[in-house]
Design a protein around this motif. Structure first.
Motif, PDB file in Angstrom:
ATOM      1  N   LEU A 212       0.822  -1.216   0.000  1.00 50.98           N
ATOM      2  CA  LEU A 212       0.000   0.000   0.000  1.00 50.98           C
ATOM      3  C   LEU A 212       0.854   1.262   0.000  1.00 50.98           C
ATOM      4  CD1 LEU A 212      -3.033  -0.754   2.353  1.00 50.98           C
ATOM      5  CD2 LEU A 212      -3.123  -0.025  -0.021  1.00 50.98           C
ATOM      6  N   ALA A 213       2.074   1.196   0.507  1.00 49.94           N
ATOM      7  CA  ALA A 213       2.947   2.369   0.455  1.00 49.94           C
ATOM      8  C   ALA A 213       3.286   2.718  -0.989  1.00 49.94           C
ATOM      9  CB  ALA A 213       4.222   2.109   1.253  1.00 49.94           C
ATOM     10  N   VAL A 214       3.434   1.707  -1.833  1.00 46.27           N
ATOM     11  CA  VAL A 214       3.718   1.939  -3.247  1.00 46.27           C
ATOM     12  C   VAL A 214       2.520   2.570  -3.938  1.00 46.27           C
ATOM     13  CG1 VAL A 214       4.150   0.780  -5.461  1.00 46.27           C
ATOM     14  CG2 VAL A 214       5.488   0.161  -3.455  1.00 46.27           C
ATOM     15  N   VAL A 215       1.322   2.046  -3.713  1.00 44.52           N
ATOM     16  CA  VAL A 215       0.154   2.613  -4.407  1.00 44.52           C
ATOM     17  C   VAL A 215      -0.156   4.022  -3.910  1.00 44.52           C
ATOM     18  CG1 VAL A 215      -0.875   0.389  -4.981  1.00 44.52           C
ATOM     19  CG2 VAL A 215      -1.519   1.507  -2.855  1.00 44.52           C
ATOM     20  N   ARG A 216       0.167   4.295  -2.650  1.00 39.29           N
ATOM     21  CA  ARG A 216      -0.013   5.662  -2.147  1.00 39.29           C
ATOM     22  C   ARG A 216       0.849   6.638  -2.944  1.00 39.29           C
ATOM     23  NH1 ARG A 216       2.131   5.056   2.685  1.00 39.29           N
ATOM     24  NH2 ARG A 216       0.204   4.539   3.776  1.00 39.29           N
ATOM     25  N   HIS A 217       2.021   6.179  -3.360  1.00 38.28           N
ATOM     26  CA  HIS A 217       2.974   7.017  -4.086  1.00 38.28           C
ATOM     27  C   HIS A 217       2.511   7.305  -5.510  1.00 38.28           C
ATOM     28  CE1 HIS A 217       7.411   8.158  -4.496  1.00 38.28           C
ATOM     29  NE2 HIS A 217       6.915   8.379  -5.685  1.00 38.28           N
ATOM     30  N   ILE A 218       1.851   6.336  -6.149  1.00 35.27           N
ATOM     31  CA  ILE A 218       1.672   6.430  -7.596  1.00 35.27           C
ATOM     32  C   ILE A 218       0.220   6.440  -8.071  1.00 35.27           C
ATOM     33  CG2 ILE A 218       1.749   3.927  -8.030  1.00 35.27           C
ATOM     34  CD1 ILE A 218       3.485   4.594 -10.505  1.00 35.27           C
ATOM     35  N   SER A 219      -0.724   5.927  -7.284  1.00 35.92           N
ATOM     36  CA  SER A 219      -2.065   5.658  -7.815  1.00 35.92           C
ATOM     37  C   SER A 219      -3.043   6.814  -7.629  1.00 35.92           C
ATOM     38  CB  SER A 219      -2.652   4.408  -7.147  1.00 35.92           C
ATOM     39  OG  SER A 219      -1.837   3.292  -7.372  1.00 35.92           O
ATOM     40  N   HIS A 220      -3.986   6.900  -8.571  1.00 37.24           N
ATOM     41  CA  HIS A 220      -5.134   7.797  -8.414  1.00 37.24           C
ATOM     42  C   HIS A 220      -6.240   7.090  -7.627  1.00 37.24           C
ATOM     43  CE1 HIS A 220      -3.129   9.280 -12.154  1.00 37.24           C
ATOM     44  NE2 HIS A 220      -3.318  10.431 -11.536  1.00 37.24           N
ATOM     45  N   ARG A 221      -6.516   5.848  -8.026  1.00 38.82           N
ATOM     46  CA  ARG A 221      -7.493   5.014  -7.320  1.00 38.82           C
ATOM     47  C   ARG A 221      -6.846   3.678  -6.986  1.00 38.82           C
ATOM     48  NH1 ARG A 221     -11.783   3.039  -9.824  1.00 38.82           N
ATOM     49  NH2 ARG A 221     -10.832   3.284 -11.894  1.00 38.82           N
ATOM     50  N   VAL A 222      -7.450   2.988  -6.010  1.00 38.39           N
ATOM     51  CA  VAL A 222      -6.931   1.695  -5.568  1.00 38.39           C
ATOM     52  C   VAL A 222      -8.080   0.704  -5.467  1.00 38.39           C
ATOM     53  CG1 VAL A 222      -5.777   0.436  -3.704  1.00 38.39           C
ATOM     54  CG2 VAL A 222      -5.029   2.757  -4.288  1.00 38.39           C
ATOM     55  N   ALA A 223      -7.832  -0.518  -5.945  1.00 38.79           N
ATOM     56  CA  ALA A 223      -8.759  -1.634  -5.755  1.00 38.79           C
ATOM     57  C   ALA A 223      -8.028  -2.694  -4.937  1.00 38.79           C
ATOM     58  CB  ALA A 223      -9.204  -2.202  -7.089  1.00 38.79           C
ATOM     59  N   VAL A 224      -8.676  -3.199  -3.902  1.00 37.31           N
ATOM     60  CA  VAL A 224      -8.075  -4.189  -3.012  1.00 37.31           C
ATOM     61  C   VAL A 224      -8.689  -5.551  -3.297  1.00 37.31           C
ATOM     62  CG1 VAL A 224      -7.604  -4.821  -0.623  1.00 37.31           C
ATOM     63  CG2 VAL A 224      -7.745  -2.400  -1.264  1.00 37.31           C
ATOM     64  N   LEU A 225      -7.835  -6.528  -3.610  1.00 40.09           N
ATOM     65  CA  LEU A 225      -8.281  -7.887  -3.879  1.00 40.09           C
ATOM     66  C   LEU A 225      -7.984  -8.794  -2.692  1.00 40.09           C
ATOM     67  CD1 LEU A 225      -8.615  -7.011  -6.886  1.00 40.09           C
ATOM     68  CD2 LEU A 225      -7.707  -9.263  -7.492  1.00 40.09           C
ATOM     69  N   TYR A 226      -8.960  -9.640  -2.382  1.00 40.96           N
ATOM     70  CA  TYR A 226      -8.807 -10.615  -1.313  1.00 40.96           C
ATOM     71  C   TYR A 226      -9.489 -11.904  -1.745  1.00 40.96           C
ATOM     72  CZ  TYR A 226      -9.301 -12.803   3.307  1.00 40.96           C
ATOM     73  OH  TYR A 226      -9.258 -13.672   4.370  1.00 40.96           O
ATOM     74  N   ARG A 227      -8.701 -12.949  -1.892  1.00 40.88           N
ATOM     75  CA  ARG A 227      -9.200 -14.255  -2.305  1.00 40.88           C
ATOM     76  C   ARG A 227     -10.029 -14.174  -3.582  1.00 40.88           C
ATOM     77  NH1 ARG A 227     -10.803 -17.244   3.475  1.00 40.88           N
ATOM     78  NH2 ARG A 227      -8.661 -17.217   4.307  1.00 40.88           N
ATOM     79  N   GLY A 228      -9.507 -13.424  -4.536  1.00 43.18           N
ATOM     80  CA  GLY A 228     -10.124 -13.362  -5.852  1.00 43.18           C
ATOM     81  C   GLY A 228     -11.297 -12.429  -5.989  1.00 43.18           C
TER      82      GLY A 228
END
Length: 274
Positions: A212-228
């Motif tokens: 999540l530290a990486v996506v905080r640096h680069i992303s506009h939006r985030v989608a979180v996947l858990y068990r597909g």
């Protein structure tokens, strides 16, 4: 008027068939729906086994789509022929995780970067001219073209891989854990390069990562996947500062921070969550 998404995933299911009782079938993705707008970075986050890499491979045509649809610029691409997929590679490219294995060690950087151009009919002189522009774009010296991949550091090799992905002017790049093999300071510089390239070219990224530290640096939006399954989607600031889903909160506590006392506190909080 809201622009049409560049990439749309509509209830995607990916299943791998089994082989009798010795190897049962496995469903990697369970009806995933996502979209990426032109010029946007969508961070796709999850731990190992969450399905995030499978999703990226499905977009690239490397994993079978069992149900649902994938649309690129309004066109279905879930079941393209090999020839149609090759033609689409001009628009959709990939940067893989490991810069040590994604580059042919026997080829010079010039050969690595001219190869995708020459197969499209570009003359060698024009291809070599474009290579010099690509090296400048990823901040590598002009003489890098004459050298072999083993002569570069990990961060420099990843810059070469980024240049190769950019060579045909794609509109979308799937980034599969592209900084996870790098040390933290090199990670930050490569992430800054991704942002710089996006601002200059308008390319969109589907950015796959466990961090999540990486996506905080680069992303506009985030989608979180858990068990597909997608368990949470929101603006990057919201996801990385005040997530709603318990799984996302555990990921946030697992992210590295520079303060050792705060890091120890995070580890304790994560253990208390189970």
């Amino acid at each position: 008027m809201i622009p049409r998404p560049l990439l749309e995933l509509d209830e995607i299911v990916v299943e791998y068939p089994g082989n009798g009782r010795l190897k049962p079938g496995f469903r990697a993705l369970h009806g995933v729906s996502l979209s990426v707008a032109p010029g946007e970075t969508l961070g796709l986050v999850g731990e190992s086994g969450s399905g995030k890499t499978t999703l990226g491979r499905a977009v690239l045509g490397l994993a079978p789509v069992t149900a649902g649809d994938i649309r690129y610029d309004g066109r279905s691409i879930a079941h393209l022929t090999r020839r149609a997929r090759r033609a689409l590679s001009k628009d959709i490219q990939v940067v893989f995780q490991d810069p040590y294995t994604s580059l042919n060690p026997a080829m010079t950087v010039m050969d690595i970067l001219t190869e995708p151009l020459l197969v499209t009919g570009v003359s060698r002189s024009e291809a070599e001219r474009r290579v010099q522009a690509l090296l400048d774009q990823v901040h590598l010296p002009e003489d890098a073209a004459r050298r072999l991949p083993r002569e570069f550091s990990g961060g420099q090799r990843q810059r070469i891989a980024i240049a190769r992905a950019l060579s045909r002017g794609p509109r979308l790049i799937v980034c599969d854990e592209p900084v996870s093999a790098l040390d933290l300071s090199t990670q930050a510089r490569v992430l800054d390069l991704f942002v710089e390239i996006q601002e200059a070219t308008g390319v969109a990224y589907l950015f796959v990562t466990h961090d999540l530290a990486v996506v905080r640096h680069i992303s506009h939006r985030v989608a979180v996947l858990y068990r597909g399954e997608v368990v949470e989607t929101d603006e990057a600031t919201k996801i990385t500062e005040s997530p709603d889903h318990p799984y996302t909160r555990r990921l946030l506590l697992a992210a590295m921070v520079p303060d050792p006392d705060r890091q120890a506190q995070r580890r304790a909080e994560r253990r208390s969550m189970g």
